[in-house]
Design a protein around this motif. Structure first.
Motif, PDB file in Angstrom:
ATOM      1  N   ARG A  75       0.505  47.960 -67.440  1.00  0.00           N
ATOM      2  CA  ARG A  75       1.429  48.956 -66.941  1.00  0.00           C
ATOM      3  C   ARG A  75       0.681  50.198 -66.471  1.00  0.00           C
ATOM      4  N   SER A  76      -0.262  50.665 -67.292  1.00  0.00           N
ATOM      5  CA  SER A  76      -0.924  51.899 -66.898  1.00  0.00           C
ATOM      6  C   SER A  76      -1.843  51.674 -65.701  1.00  0.00           C
ATOM      7  N   THR A  77      -2.364  50.443 -65.554  1.00  0.00           N
ATOM      8  CA  THR A  77      -3.146  50.137 -64.353  1.00  0.00           C
ATOM      9  C   THR A  77      -2.258  50.204 -63.119  1.00  0.00           C
ATOM     10  N   ARG A  78      -1.071  49.589 -63.236  1.00  0.00           N
ATOM     11  CA  ARG A  78      -0.151  49.589 -62.094  1.00  0.00           C
ATOM     12  C   ARG A  78       0.258  51.000 -61.723  1.00  0.00           C
ATOM     13  N   ASP A 135      -2.543  52.644 -59.929  1.00  0.00           N
ATOM     14  CA  ASP A 135      -2.601  52.140 -58.549  1.00  0.00           C
ATOM     15  C   ASP A 135      -1.588  52.829 -57.667  1.00  0.00           C
ATOM     16  N   LEU A 136      -0.363  52.912 -58.197  1.00  0.00           N
ATOM     17  CA  LEU A 136       0.720  53.513 -57.420  1.00  0.00           C
ATOM     18  C   LEU A 136       0.398  54.970 -57.090  1.00  0.00           C
ATOM     19  N   LEU A 137      -0.094  55.691 -58.082  1.00  0.00           N
ATOM     20  CA  LEU A 137      -0.434  57.095 -57.852  1.00  0.00           C
ATOM     21  C   LEU A 137      -1.487  57.208 -56.752  1.00  0.00           C
ATOM     22  N   GLU A 138      -2.480  56.332 -56.793  1.00  0.00           N
ATOM     23  CA  GLU A 138      -3.528  56.416 -55.782  1.00  0.00           C
ATOM     24  C   GLU A 138      -3.015  56.001 -54.410  1.00  0.00           C
ATOM     25  N   HIS A 139      -2.073  55.075 -54.405  1.00  0.00           N
ATOM     26  CA  HIS A 139      -1.481  54.678 -53.133  1.00  0.00           C
ATOM     27  C   HIS A 139      -0.779  55.811 -52.419  1.00  0.00           C
ATOM     28  N   VAL A 140      -0.233  56.732 -53.180  1.00  0.00           N
ATOM     29  CA  VAL A 140       0.474  57.839 -52.540  1.00  0.00           C
ATOM     30  C   VAL A 140      -0.420  59.068 -52.478  1.00  0.00           C
ATOM     31  N   GLY A 141      -1.714  58.873 -52.682  1.00  0.00           N
ATOM     32  CA  GLY A 141      -2.650  59.962 -52.475  1.00  0.00           C
ATOM     33  C   GLY A 141      -2.780  60.921 -53.642  1.00  0.00           C
ATOM     34  N   LEU A 142      -2.452  60.458 -54.840  1.00  0.00           N
ATOM     35  CA  LEU A 142      -2.627  61.307 -56.012  1.00  0.00           C
ATOM     36  C   LEU A 142      -3.623  60.645 -56.964  1.00  0.00           C
ATOM     37  N   SER A 143      -4.141  61.409 -57.872  1.00  0.00           N
ATOM     38  CA  SER A 143      -5.111  60.864 -58.810  1.00  0.00           C
ATOM     39  C   SER A 143      -4.401  60.131 -59.944  1.00  0.00           C
ATOM     40  N   ALA A 144      -4.994  59.020 -60.356  1.00  0.00           N
ATOM     41  CA  ALA A 144      -4.392  58.227 -61.434  1.00  0.00           C
ATOM     42  C   ALA A 144      -4.309  59.018 -62.733  1.00  0.00           C
ATOM     43  N   THR A 145      -5.125  60.053 -62.827  1.00  0.00           N
ATOM     44  CA  THR A 145      -5.130  60.828 -64.077  1.00  0.00           C
ATOM     45  C   THR A 145      -3.903  61.722 -64.212  1.00  0.00           C
ATOM     46  N   TYR A 146      -3.111  61.827 -63.126  1.00  0.00           N
ATOM     47  CA  TYR A 146      -1.939  62.707 -63.197  1.00  0.00           C
ATOM     48  C   TYR A 146      -0.782  62.089 -63.973  1.00  0.00           C
ATOM     49  N   ARG A 190       7.370  55.820 -57.195  1.00  0.00           N
ATOM     50  CA  ARG A 190       8.369  55.130 -58.008  1.00  0.00           C
ATOM     51  C   ARG A 190       9.159  54.143 -57.161  1.00  0.00           C
ATOM     52  N   ALA A 191       9.482  54.563 -55.924  1.00  0.00           N
ATOM     53  CA  ALA A 191      10.320  53.713 -55.071  1.00  0.00           C
ATOM     54  C   ALA A 191       9.584  52.447 -54.626  1.00  0.00           C
ATOM     55  N   ILE A 192       8.259  52.525 -54.463  1.00  0.00           N
ATOM     56  CA  ILE A 192       7.540  51.320 -53.994  1.00  0.00           C
ATOM     57  C   ILE A 192       6.975  50.502 -55.148  1.00  0.00           C
ATOM     58  N   ALA A 193       7.254  50.916 -56.377  1.00  0.00           N
ATOM     59  CA  ALA A 193       6.651  50.258 -57.539  1.00  0.00           C
ATOM     60  C   ALA A 193       6.954  48.760 -57.566  1.00  0.00           C
TER      61      ALA A 193
END
Lengths: 297, 343
Positions: B150-153, B156-167, B187-190
């Motif tokens: 879950r946390s990997t996904r 990934d999603l955060l990075e896909h939208v141009g944000l850091s996974a650490t956020y 969230r919408a493309i999850a």
């Protein structure tokens, strides 16, 4: 659109304190609420550790030394049966606090669940729940409690259950009102649009956002429950002898007000201070538990 | 496009583009939505028909812009397609599956394939949750993942939208409006949906941020083969992102057209008026051009005019418009128009 504007993987503002850290910081600024909290912790500790702190057996009678003044062998003197007032007050504190907790617990369970349902479901369900709530609220609390205890038999558990039922409508109304506004928030619709089952929406999104006013109300209700317990015990409808609560100690000492005022003054002081502390704590929590949505940007 | 998005493409293995099926992704036919108005103590209130027989189609990887002024029913159309409000009548099909007929459980499953991005990025994320929880919620509801998956996904999603996974462990109030909208898109493309309804998704953002979000949406469309219903009142934004545009007035679609045709040669007088209200970034041309200023207010939707709904404000109004509703006809240059001038 320039490349620089695009490429920036936007950095966050310097790390801000978490919501909890901010709450702690704001709460600390309220010296009075902090003092109330410290006092309540002490009272709870004293009650919990009663067997260790008590100087005498709270039930042991000593007819040789009745109505002794404070000081000497008895820190707070003795009552009309020669029992140590200090030790009795410690044990009575257990009874009073547990009774208040019980009433609040009943009120929260009976109040929060219908409140969530009424607020979230709306329409007919809401109307039915709220009319029942109004009906319950129209009874004068103590009279209703006395009637119930009269039917169920005098015991502290019965009395506090009834007090809890009587306080429940306040929670229903509070929670319903909060939920009504939260339900309209976009994040609730967003969660629904994901396909989140309704119970999960309520538990994960609605309840946590309704928590702040609830915590305040719990604190204020604890104060009222404690007073109600004292009143009922004073009337002999609560705790039964030889056990004592602060209220019943006042009742017993009442007859000796002129000759042995310490019998009423000390438990009375404890009730007054504890009720006051719960109220101050409630106010302090209200002031430091504000929701923060529109920050940033 | 952004380095961030390009870089993150290589890191995501969990989501892949779909194969092209035949036919449109979303088909809406005669969609009607009524709201019951509150009546007095006696008697029931009337009904307000917010959407009147709307039909539209959105193809694979297509962006359909839906424009119109406030109260024209464009948001309601989008929400009714996702059944966030219940349609009164009509049909909505997603990849051929009838959405309006689905029961509770099936609808919940179908929500995987249709998602929404909301207008206000300040209220669309739960302030009581860290954003990783919000973004991961679709995964919690629809997929049973282990904690680490879950946390990997979510990362990934955060990075896909141009944000850091650490956020993921931050609270919403720590983000700016544009960042929050990125989070809402994550969230919408999850669940890798087919259709994304963007309801005024950039309206609350300032112009430079709008562009970033629009580009992000275009990138995601190319990568995941998404179809968008892009609801907006800002025509410049729609021109930027939409392949086709539908114009709504008082709950009806009055014109649909490929974007270029609509902006170059609007067929419906209402579209013309809308376009003439957009300022031109050239002072001389702005002064010289002809502006069509509509008279009056939008009519009360609870009590719409007879005939063509636009006839009360139309500069070209004819007698026939007041009595007879115009049929939908093919417009010159492509698309459809609903106006007696073209019949």
């Amino acid at each position: 659109m320039t490349a620089t504007a695009l490429d920036r993987r936007e950095a966050l503002a310097p790390p801000e304190p978490s919501a909890r850290a901010r709450f702690v910081r704001r709460f600390r600024r309220q010296k009075l609420a902090l003092a109330a909290l410290v006092y309540l912790v002490l009272v709870v500790l004293a009650a919990a550790l009663a067997p260790l702190l008590a100087t005498h057996d709270p039930l042991a009678q000593n007819l040789g030394s009745v109505l002794q003044q404070p000081g000497g062998g008895h820190i707070l003197g003795t009552d009309d049966l020669g029992r140590d007032v200090f030790s009795r007050a410690l044990y009575a504190g257990r009874v009073s606090l547990v009774a208040a907790a019980q009433a609040v617990g009943v009120a929260v369970v009976l109040g929060v669940i219908p409140g969530l349902i009424a607020g979230y479901a709306g329409r007919k369900v809401d109307a039915v729940i709220m009319r029942l709530t109004d009906a319950l609220m129209s009874f004068p609390p103590l009279i209703l409690a006395i009637a119930f205890v009269g039917v169920l038999g005098p015991s502290l558990t019965n009395a506090m259950f009834v007090i809890g039922v009587i306080f429940a409508p306040r929670f229903v109304r509070l929670v319903r009102g909060t939920v009504l506004s939260i339900r309209e928030e976009t994040f609730v619709e967003a969660s629904r649009s994901i396909g989140t089952p309704t119970p999960r929406v309520i538990l994960r999104h609605v309840l946590p956002n309704a928590l702040s006013p609830l915590i305040v109300q719990i604190s204020l209700t604890a104060a009222m429950a404690m007073l109600a317990e004292a009143s009922l015990s004073f009337l002999g409808l609560g705790v039964q002898p030889p056990d004592a609560s602060w209220g019943s100690m006042i009742e017993r000492g009442f007859r000796y007000t002129a000759t042995a005022p310490w019998l009423t003054v000390f438990p009375g002081l404890l009730i007054a201070l504890t009720v006051l502390a719960f109220n101050i704590l409630g106010d302090g929590l209200r002031d430091s538990l504000g929701r923060e949505i529109r920050r940033g940007s | 496009m952004t380095n961030a998005v390009n870089a993150s493409q290589s890191t995501s293995g969990s989501v892949s583009p779909r194969a092209d099926p035949a036919g449109p992704v979303a088909e809406v036919e005669d969609l009607t939505v009524d709201f019951r108005l509150r009546g007095g103590i006696l008697g029931r209130g009337g009904t307000l028909r917010a959407v009147r027989g709307v039909s539209l189609e959105i193809g694979e990887r297509e962006t359909l812009g839906l424009v119109g002024e406030s109260g024209s029913g464009k948001s309601t159309t989008g929400r009714a397609m996702l059944r966030l409000v219940e349609p009164t009548a009509g049909s909505v099909r997603l990849d051929g599956e009838e959405i309006t007929a689905l029961g509770r459980g099936d609808l919940r499953l179908a929500r995987r394939r249709m998602q929404m991005v909301f207008q206000d990025p300040y209220s669309s994320l739960d302030p009581a949750m860290v954003v990783g929880e919000s973004i991961g919620e679709p995964l919690d509801v629809h997929e049973s993942l282990s904690r680490s998956e879950r946390s990997t996904r979510v990362g990934d999603l955060l990075e896909h939208v141009g944000l850091s996974a650490t956020y993921a462990q931050r609270y919403p109030y720590e983000f700016s409006g544009g960042q929050r909208q990125r989070l809402a898109i994550a969230r919408a493309i999850a669940l890798n949906p087919r259709l994304l309804v963007c309801d005024e998704a950039v309206s609350a953002l300032d112009v430079s941020t709008q562009n970033q979000i629009l580009n992000l949406l275009e990138d995601l469309q190319a990568e995941f083969g998404l179809s968008y219903l892009f609801i907006a009142h800002d025509l410049a934004v729609v021109r930027h992102i939409a392949h086709r545009v539908a114009v709504m007035y008082l709950g009806e679609i009055v014109e649909t057209a490929p974007t270029d045709r609509l902006f170059d040669r609007p067929a419906h007088p209402y579209t013309e008026a809308l376009l003439s209200a957009v300022p031109v970034p050239n002072p001389r041309r702005q002064r010289e051009r002809e502006r069509i200023v509509l008279r009056g207010e939008v009519p009360d939707a609870a009590n719409p005019p007879s005939g063509c709904a636009f006839h009360t404000r139309c500069p070209h109004v004819m007698d026939v418009c007041k009595v007879e509703a115009p049929p939908v006809v093919t417009a010159p240059g492509g698309g459809t128009v609903r106006c007696h001038l073209h019949t």
